[in-house]
Design an enzyme around this catalytic site. Structure first.
Site, PDB file in Angstrom:
ATOM      1  N   GLN A 166       1.289  -1.010  -0.524  1.00 51.77           N
ATOM      2  CA  GLN A 166       0.153  -0.230  -0.199  1.00 51.77           C
ATOM      3  C   GLN A 166       0.789   1.338   0.010  1.00 51.77           C
ATOM      4  O   GLN A 166       1.286   1.823   0.996  1.00 51.77           O
ATOM      5  CB  GLN A 166      -0.249  -0.027   0.927  1.00 51.77           C
ATOM      6  CG  GLN A 166      -2.003   1.517   0.953  1.00 51.77           C
ATOM      7  CD  GLN A 166      -2.777   0.524   0.441  1.00 51.77           C
ATOM      8  OE1 GLN A 166      -3.783  -0.073   0.083  1.00 51.77           O
ATOM      9  NE2 GLN A 166      -3.117   1.442  -0.525  1.00 51.77           N
ATOM     10  N   PHE A 167       1.134   1.716  -0.984  1.00 52.06           N
ATOM     11  CA  PHE A 167       2.285   2.650  -1.171  1.00 52.06           C
ATOM     12  C   PHE A 167       1.222   4.293  -0.539  1.00 52.06           C
ATOM     13  O   PHE A 167       2.127   5.049  -0.742  1.00 52.06           O
ATOM     14  CB  PHE A 167       2.900   3.213  -2.085  1.00 52.06           C
ATOM     15  CG  PHE A 167       2.100   3.497  -3.552  1.00 52.06           C
ATOM     16  CD1 PHE A 167       1.978   5.374  -3.709  1.00 52.06           C
ATOM     17  CD2 PHE A 167       0.785   2.881  -4.419  1.00 52.06           C
ATOM     18  CE1 PHE A 167       0.671   5.485  -4.696  1.00 52.06           C
ATOM     19  CE2 PHE A 167       0.148   3.167  -5.058  1.00 52.06           C
ATOM     20  CZ  PHE A 167      -0.032   4.980  -5.345  1.00 52.06           C
ATOM     21  N   THR A 168       0.507   3.956  -0.663  1.00 59.87           N
ATOM     22  CA  THR A 168      -0.445   5.515  -0.111  1.00 59.87           C
ATOM     23  C   THR A 168      -0.410   5.634   0.709  1.00 59.87           C
ATOM     24  O   THR A 168      -1.180   6.503   1.522  1.00 59.87           O
ATOM     25  CB  THR A 168      -1.726   5.617  -0.844  1.00 59.87           C
ATOM     26  OG1 THR A 168      -2.838   4.163  -0.508  1.00 59.87           O
ATOM     27  CG2 THR A 168      -1.929   5.120  -2.686  1.00 59.87           C
TER      28      THR A 168
END
Length: 146
Positions: free
Chosen positions: A78-80
């Site tokens: 989950q890069f966000t």
């Protein structure tokens, strides 16, 4: 490195209409990696997730870990989690690690959980994923390695 842990009685992740990971009784973990993260960050967070006491004992107190309850893990990259929303209206993702580095540490994080005897299911790194889960409690915690 940053993880969001959500206690779940069921969780699944679907990619292109196909379920690629599913668990019952455990945790849904969103995993984010930033530029200066190393193997030690992945090891630290895997140990913390495995031993964090977020499951109830017979008295209803959060006194048991994933290992104690034979819980499972659904781990989703989950890069966000490293989205910066302080300025403007569009998140800035400059703090997220480049995909090759992020994937390497995400994979190591999952391996370290498996090495502790946990069943770990995953999404598909870099793919558009549909994630479904039922949060129990609700219990949601954010852990950071630094």
């Amino acid at each position: 490195m940053k993880v969001v842990i959500q206690r779940a009685k069921h969780a699944s992740v679907t990619v292109s209409g196909e379920v690629v990971g599913t668990i019952d009784n455990g945790v849904m973990v969103l995993v984010g990696v930033t530029h200066d993260d190393t193997e030690s960050d992945a090891e630290y967070l895997a140990d913390k997730v495995a031993h964090l006491r977020i499951f109830e004992d017979h008295d209803g107190k959060m006194n048991h870990s994933l290992l104690d309850v034979n819980g499972q893990v659904l781990s989703v990259s989950q890069f966000t989690l490293y989205g910066d929303c302080r300025k403007g209206r569009r998140p800035n993702f400059m703090s997220a690690a480049k995909p090759d580095i992020a994937n390497e540490l995400y994979t190591l994080f999952n391996k370290k959980l498996r090495d502790k005897g946990l069943q770990v299911e995953t999404g598909t790194f870099g793919s558009m994923m549909d994630v479904q889960f039922t949060n129990v409690g609700p219990v949601t915690l954010i852990l950071e390695s630094k």
